[in-house]
Design a protein around this motif. Structure first.
Motif, PDB file in Angstrom:
ATOM      1  N   ILE A 130     -18.542  75.417  63.209  1.00 34.22           N
ATOM      2  CA  ILE A 130     -17.564  74.440  62.717  1.00 34.22           C
ATOM      3  C   ILE A 130     -17.526  73.239  63.666  1.00 34.22           C
ATOM      4  N   VAL A 131     -17.759  72.054  63.115  1.00 33.83           N
ATOM      5  CA  VAL A 131     -17.720  70.818  63.893  1.00 33.83           C
ATOM      6  C   VAL A 131     -16.299  70.276  63.938  1.00 33.83           C
ATOM      7  N   ARG A 132     -15.659  70.214  62.773  1.00 33.80           N
ATOM      8  CA  ARG A 132     -14.298  69.679  62.704  1.00 33.80           C
ATOM      9  C   ARG A 132     -13.629  70.109  61.424  1.00 33.80           C
ATOM     10  N   ASN A 161      -2.140  70.077  51.209  1.00 31.09           N
ATOM     11  CA  ASN A 161      -2.257  71.530  51.363  1.00 31.09           C
ATOM     12  C   ASN A 161      -3.703  72.011  51.351  1.00 31.09           C
ATOM     13  N   TYR A 162      -4.630  71.114  51.545  1.00 30.00           N
ATOM     14  CA  TYR A 162      -6.055  71.468  51.571  1.00 30.00           C
ATOM     15  C   TYR A 162      -6.657  71.065  52.906  1.00 30.00           C
ATOM     16  N   THR A 163      -7.692  71.786  53.309  1.00 26.16           N
ATOM     17  CA  THR A 163      -8.395  71.477  54.542  1.00 26.16           C
ATOM     18  C   THR A 163      -9.891  71.439  54.262  1.00 26.16           C
ATOM     19  N   TYR A 164     -10.521  70.375  54.716  1.00 29.78           N
ATOM     20  CA  TYR A 164     -11.973  70.268  54.643  1.00 29.78           C
ATOM     21  C   TYR A 164     -12.539  70.830  55.939  1.00 29.78           C
ATOM     22  N   VAL A 165     -13.447  71.779  55.819  1.00 30.87           N
ATOM     23  CA  VAL A 165     -14.091  72.394  56.975  1.00 30.87           C
ATOM     24  C   VAL A 165     -15.520  71.863  57.021  1.00 30.87           C
ATOM     25  N   TYR A 166     -15.851  71.144  58.092  1.00 31.17           N
ATOM     26  CA  TYR A 166     -17.179  70.552  58.236  1.00 31.17           C
ATOM     27  C   TYR A 166     -17.994  71.370  59.232  1.00 31.17           C
ATOM     28  N   THR A 167     -19.143  71.864  58.783  1.00 30.46           N
ATOM     29  CA  THR A 167     -20.067  72.542  59.682  1.00 30.46           C
ATOM     30  C   THR A 167     -21.210  71.573  59.968  1.00 30.46           C
ATOM     31  N   GLN A 168     -22.198  72.019  60.698  1.00 27.15           N
ATOM     32  CA  GLN A 168     -23.312  71.136  61.045  1.00 27.15           C
ATOM     33  C   GLN A 168     -24.107  70.698  59.816  1.00 27.15           C
ATOM     34  N   ASN A 169     -24.088  71.492  58.758  1.00 33.96           N
ATOM     35  CA  ASN A 169     -24.904  71.124  57.598  1.00 33.96           C
ATOM     36  C   ASN A 169     -24.190  71.230  56.258  1.00 33.96           C
ATOM     37  N   ARG A 170     -22.862  71.454  56.270  1.00 35.93           N
ATOM     38  CA  ARG A 170     -22.179  71.622  54.998  1.00 35.93           C
ATOM     39  C   ARG A 170     -20.697  71.292  55.113  1.00 35.93           C
ATOM     40  N   GLU A 171     -20.074  71.051  53.979  1.00 39.03           N
ATOM     41  CA  GLU A 171     -18.636  70.778  53.913  1.00 39.03           C
ATOM     42  C   GLU A 171     -18.002  71.756  52.925  1.00 39.03           C
ATOM     43  N   TYR A 172     -16.893  72.359  53.332  1.00 37.93           N
ATOM     44  CA  TYR A 172     -16.154  73.283  52.471  1.00 37.93           C
ATOM     45  C   TYR A 172     -14.737  72.758  52.314  1.00 37.93           C
ATOM     46  N   ILE A 173     -14.077  73.170  51.234  1.00 36.13           N
ATOM     47  CA  ILE A 173     -12.669  72.824  51.059  1.00 36.13           C
ATOM     48  C   ILE A 173     -11.907  74.131  50.875  1.00 36.13           C
ATOM     49  N   ILE A 180      -8.753  68.402  63.505  1.00 36.68           N
ATOM     50  CA  ILE A 180      -9.005  69.359  64.579  1.00 36.68           C
ATOM     51  C   ILE A 180     -10.504  69.309  64.835  1.00 36.68           C
ATOM     52  N   VAL A 181     -10.904  69.261  66.109  1.00 35.66           N
ATOM     53  CA  VAL A 181     -12.331  69.197  66.431  1.00 35.66           C
ATOM     54  C   VAL A 181     -12.731  70.372  67.313  1.00 35.66           C
ATOM     55  N   ASN A 182     -14.001  70.753  67.198  1.00 35.88           N
ATOM     56  CA  ASN A 182     -14.601  71.734  68.085  1.00 35.88           C
ATOM     57  C   ASN A 182     -15.085  70.952  69.300  1.00 35.88           C
ATOM     58  N   MET A 183     -14.563  71.266  70.479  1.00 36.35           N
ATOM     59  CA  MET A 183     -14.876  70.487  71.681  1.00 36.35           C
ATOM     60  C   MET A 183     -16.357  70.558  72.054  1.00 36.35           C
ATOM     61  N   MET A 184     -17.081  71.556  71.557  1.00 40.53           N
ATOM     62  CA  MET A 184     -18.516  71.650  71.846  1.00 40.53           C
ATOM     63  C   MET A 184     -19.300  70.505  71.197  1.00 40.53           C
ATOM     64  N   PHE A 185     -18.762  69.920  70.147  1.00 36.38           N
ATOM     65  CA  PHE A 185     -19.467  68.871  69.417  1.00 36.38           C
ATOM     66  C   PHE A 185     -18.994  67.463  69.792  1.00 36.38           C
ATOM     67  N   GLU A 190     -10.714  57.062  70.530  1.00 39.88           N
ATOM     68  CA  GLU A 190     -11.648  57.360  69.447  1.00 39.88           C
ATOM     69  C   GLU A 190     -12.700  58.332  69.971  1.00 39.88           C
ATOM     70  N   LEU A 191     -12.835  59.468  69.282  1.00 40.71           N
ATOM     71  CA  LEU A 191     -13.825  60.473  69.662  1.00 40.71           C
ATOM     72  C   LEU A 191     -15.160  60.195  68.996  1.00 40.71           C
ATOM     73  N   ARG A 192     -16.240  60.410  69.741  1.00 42.38           N
ATOM     74  CA  ARG A 192     -17.584  60.388  69.163  1.00 42.38           C
ATOM     75  C   ARG A 192     -18.036  61.832  69.023  1.00 42.38           C
ATOM     76  N   ILE A 193     -18.391  62.184  67.803  1.00 36.93           N
ATOM     77  CA  ILE A 193     -18.786  63.556  67.514  1.00 36.93           C
ATOM     78  C   ILE A 193     -20.265  63.586  67.179  1.00 36.93           C
ATOM     79  N   GLU A 194     -20.893  64.718  67.487  1.00 37.32           N
ATOM     80  CA  GLU A 194     -22.298  64.896  67.159  1.00 37.32           C
ATOM     81  C   GLU A 194     -22.525  64.553  65.690  1.00 37.32           C
ATOM     82  N   GLY A 195     -23.570  63.832  65.400  1.00 42.40           N
ATOM     83  CA  GLY A 195     -23.848  63.395  64.043  1.00 42.40           C
ATOM     84  C   GLY A 195     -23.427  61.957  63.808  1.00 42.40           C
ATOM     85  N   GLY A 196     -22.858  61.316  64.833  1.00 42.65           N
ATOM     86  CA  GLY A 196     -22.517  59.902  64.739  1.00 42.65           C
ATOM     87  C   GLY A 196     -21.147  59.580  64.194  1.00 42.65           C
TER      88      GLY A 196
END
Length: 134
Positions: free
Chosen positions: A43-45, A51-63, A88-93, A105-111
């Motif tokens: 999970i990247v962020r 009442n919905y959350t988008y979950v972003y991984t390195q290669n996909r997006e879920y709701i 919410i961000v994963n500090m590893m990314f 402003e945070l810079r996250i992996e993937g630009g």
């Protein structure tokens, strides 16, 4: 303008020195008429909208039909950090943090770039510096 870069993150990850979530830790998300298990380390962020959350991984997006606050309780503070009321961000990314006056402003992996709320800026700086230096 101040800038904090976390270039050594990749080196720590490669050497196994960084704090990584255990490989078996995961969350379940009901997506596309089935339950999907998402490992925490992928999970990247997360982005909350009502009442919905988008979950972003390195290669996909879920709701998911859960609030961001619900995910915040599940994820804990070791690796994940709330930087804004809707992020919410994963500090590893996190690759870096740009600071101007009271804004961040945070810079996250993937630009990608995410805003940091003024209220959380000091806490975000402290946690990121501690995370990437430990």
């Amino acid at each position: 303008m101040d800038k904090i870069d976390f270039k050594q993150q990749k080196v720590k990850t490669a050497l196994g020195l960084a704090q990584l979530p255990a490989t078996n830790q995961q969350i379940k998300v009901y997506f596309s008429n089935r339950w999907i298990k998402i490992p925490l380390r992928s999970i990247v962020r997360l982005k909350g909208e009502c009442n919905y959350t988008y979950v972003y991984t390195q290669n996909r997006e879920y709701i998911a039909a859960r609030t961001l606050k619900n995910f915040e309780k599940l994820l804990g503070e070791e690796t994940f950090l709330r930087v804004h009321k809707s992020h919410i961000v994963n500090m590893m990314f996190v690759q870096g943090l740009n600071i101007q006056k009271n804004a961040g402003e945070l810079r996250i992996e993937g630009g990608e770039h995410l805003g940091v709320s003024r209220r959380r800026l000091k806490d975000v700086i402290n946690k990121l510096v501690f995370f990437h230096n430990s």
